[in-house]
Motif scaffolding. Structure first.
Motif, PDB file in Angstrom:
ATOM      1  N   PRO A  21      -1.544   9.327  -1.468  1.00  0.00           N
ATOM      2  CA  PRO A  21      -0.726   8.343  -2.182  1.00  0.00           C
ATOM      3  C   PRO A  21       0.465   8.949  -2.900  1.00  0.00           C
ATOM      4  O   PRO A  21       1.504   8.286  -3.036  1.00  0.00           O
ATOM      5  CB  PRO A  21      -1.720   7.705  -3.168  1.00  0.00           C
ATOM      6  N   LYS A  23       2.325  11.150  -1.779  1.00  0.00           N
ATOM      7  CA  LYS A  23       3.341  11.367  -0.740  1.00  0.00           C
ATOM      8  C   LYS A  23       3.625  10.079   0.027  1.00  0.00           C
ATOM      9  O   LYS A  23       4.189  10.118   1.119  1.00  0.00           O
ATOM     10  CB  LYS A  23       2.876  12.440   0.242  1.00  0.00           C
ATOM     11  N   HIS A  24       3.228   8.950  -0.525  1.00  0.00           N
ATOM     12  CA  HIS A  24       3.372   7.664   0.157  1.00  0.00           C
ATOM     13  C   HIS A  24       2.706   7.677   1.531  1.00  0.00           C
ATOM     14  O   HIS A  24       3.160   7.042   2.473  1.00  0.00           O
ATOM     15  CB  HIS A  24       4.848   7.267   0.267  1.00  0.00           C
ATOM     16  N   ASN A  25       1.599   8.448   1.622  1.00  0.00           N
ATOM     17  CA  ASN A  25       0.808   8.554   2.854  1.00  0.00           C
ATOM     18  C   ASN A  25       1.635   9.025   4.049  1.00  0.00           C
ATOM     19  O   ASN A  25       1.361   8.638   5.198  1.00  0.00           O
ATOM     20  CB  ASN A  25       0.101   7.225   3.162  1.00  0.00           C
ATOM     21  N   ARG A  58       0.833   2.865  -3.144  1.00  0.00           N
ATOM     22  CA  ARG A  58       1.841   1.801  -3.021  1.00  0.00           C
ATOM     23  C   ARG A  58       2.350   1.602  -1.609  1.00  0.00           C
ATOM     24  O   ARG A  58       2.877   0.541  -1.285  1.00  0.00           O
ATOM     25  CB  ARG A  58       3.034   2.103  -3.937  1.00  0.00           C
ATOM     26  N   SER A  59       2.231   2.623  -0.750  1.00  0.00           N
ATOM     27  CA  SER A  59       2.805   2.547   0.597  1.00  0.00           C
ATOM     28  C   SER A  59       1.720   2.675   1.659  1.00  0.00           C
ATOM     29  O   SER A  59       0.753   3.421   1.473  1.00  0.00           O
ATOM     30  CB  SER A  59       3.828   3.673   0.806  1.00  0.00           C
ATOM     31  N   CYS A  61       2.468   3.797   4.923  1.00  0.00           N
ATOM     32  CA  CYS A  61       2.803   5.116   5.462  1.00  0.00           C
ATOM     33  C   CYS A  61       4.312   5.258   5.525  1.00  0.00           C
ATOM     34  O   CYS A  61       4.986   4.444   6.157  1.00  0.00           O
ATOM     35  CB  CYS A  61       2.198   5.313   6.856  1.00  0.00           C
ATOM     36  N   ALA A  62       4.828   6.298   4.883  1.00  0.00           N
ATOM     37  CA  ALA A  62       6.275   6.506   4.801  1.00  0.00           C
ATOM     38  C   ALA A  62       6.842   7.258   5.996  1.00  0.00           C
ATOM     39  O   ALA A  62       8.024   7.588   6.008  1.00  0.00           O
ATOM     40  CB  ALA A  62       6.611   7.259   3.518  1.00  0.00           C
ATOM     41  N   GLN A 108       4.988  -0.418   1.970  1.00  0.00           N
ATOM     42  CA  GLN A 108       6.047  -0.045   2.898  1.00  0.00           C
ATOM     43  C   GLN A 108       5.526   0.770   4.097  1.00  0.00           C
ATOM     44  O   GLN A 108       4.563   1.517   3.967  1.00  0.00           O
ATOM     45  CB  GLN A 108       7.102   0.787   2.170  1.00  0.00           C
TER      46      GLN A 108
END
Length: 259
Positions: A21, A23-25, A58-59, A61-62, A108
């Motif tokens: 998380p 690293k925004h997955n 929050r994401s 996967c970025a 996102q």
């Protein structure tokens, strides 16, 4: 596993959570390897009836991890091809897994995150999420995920977002066929449960056979396509545009082509 959380509930529903998380997955080599392993393990487990793919934080996967991207900048063509093949293998393992795969998209998704959504049998997302195939902003292309993205959207719809780098919202993701539904944060879990429920009354072997039949009837992602995407991606990594685009990204400046 270091980058994933895996839990199977008493109904046989497996919850596979991307677990970076902070690293925004974003995906790195470890996550790619662990997703490949998890797909094989879940596919072979007779107690598992449905798999839900989601993310912590929050994401959803970025896309690609920045550290992994830096390593690619310094790598040679053979190493880049090997990493691309690992990603292709992971996507193929999830795509062919003989269990229903439901995407629970809680935030996102960019680049490789869109690729993960595209190998799900159905994906439900929150209506506040944003999506994009932003590789072209770096001088790259969404090559390895491309066969699955185009298969999900269809070529005509994929043309709208595949090579523009444009960020789009959940409503457009539904129109593109990437999401089946976009719901509020509060409705997400109920919407996912509504997708799970029918499978718990269906014969597991018949579900697996039905999924395999759909794959056999549809145009498939074959080794020639995988090789083509790897070749295309390696060529872009070796281009002057990618050097400029990725360099600009890490330098926090505009690339030369940005007006």
């Amino acid at each position: 596993m270091d980058t994933l959380e895996l839990q199977v509930d008493r109904r046989g529903v497996a919850w596979l959570r991307l677990n970076r998380p902070d690293k925004h997955n974003a995906m790195d080599a470890a996550m790619i390897a662990e997703l490949t392993e998890a797909a094989g393990r879940l596919g072979r487990d007779p107690a598992v009836r449905v798999v839900v793919l989601t993310g912590n934080g929050r994401s959803f996967c970025a896309g690609g991890d920045l550290g992994w991207m830096r390593a690619q900048m310094a790598a040679d063509a053979a190493t880049r091809a090997r990493e691309a093949r690992s990603l292709a293998g992971m996507l193929g393992a999830l795509d062919r897994m003989p269990k229903p795969l439901i995407g629970r998209v809680q935030g996102q998704a960019f680049g490789g995150g869109v690729g993960l959504m595209s190998v799900c049998d159905v994906a439900i997302g929150v209506d506040s999420a944003k999506f994009g195939l932003t590789e072209v902003r770096l001088g790259l292309i969404p090559a390895t995920i491309g066969p699955y993205v185009v298969a999900r959207m269809g070529a005509a719809r994929a043309r709208r977002v595949f090579f523009s780098g444009r960020v789009f919202d959940a409503a457009e993701a539904v129109a593109l066929g990437l999401l089946a539904r976009a719901v509020s944060d509060e409705e997400l879990d109920a919407a996912v449960e509504a997708e799970i429920a029918p499978y718990l009354s269906a014969a597991p072997g018949a579900v697996a056979a039905g999924k395999r039949l759909v794959a056999d009837l549809a145009p498939s992602v074959d080794e020639a396509q995988v090789a083509l995407t790897i070749e295309a991606l390696v060529a872009r990594w070796e281009s002057a545009e990618s050097a400029e685009g990725i360099g600009a990204f890490f330098d926090k400046r505009k690339a030369a082509w940005v007006e």
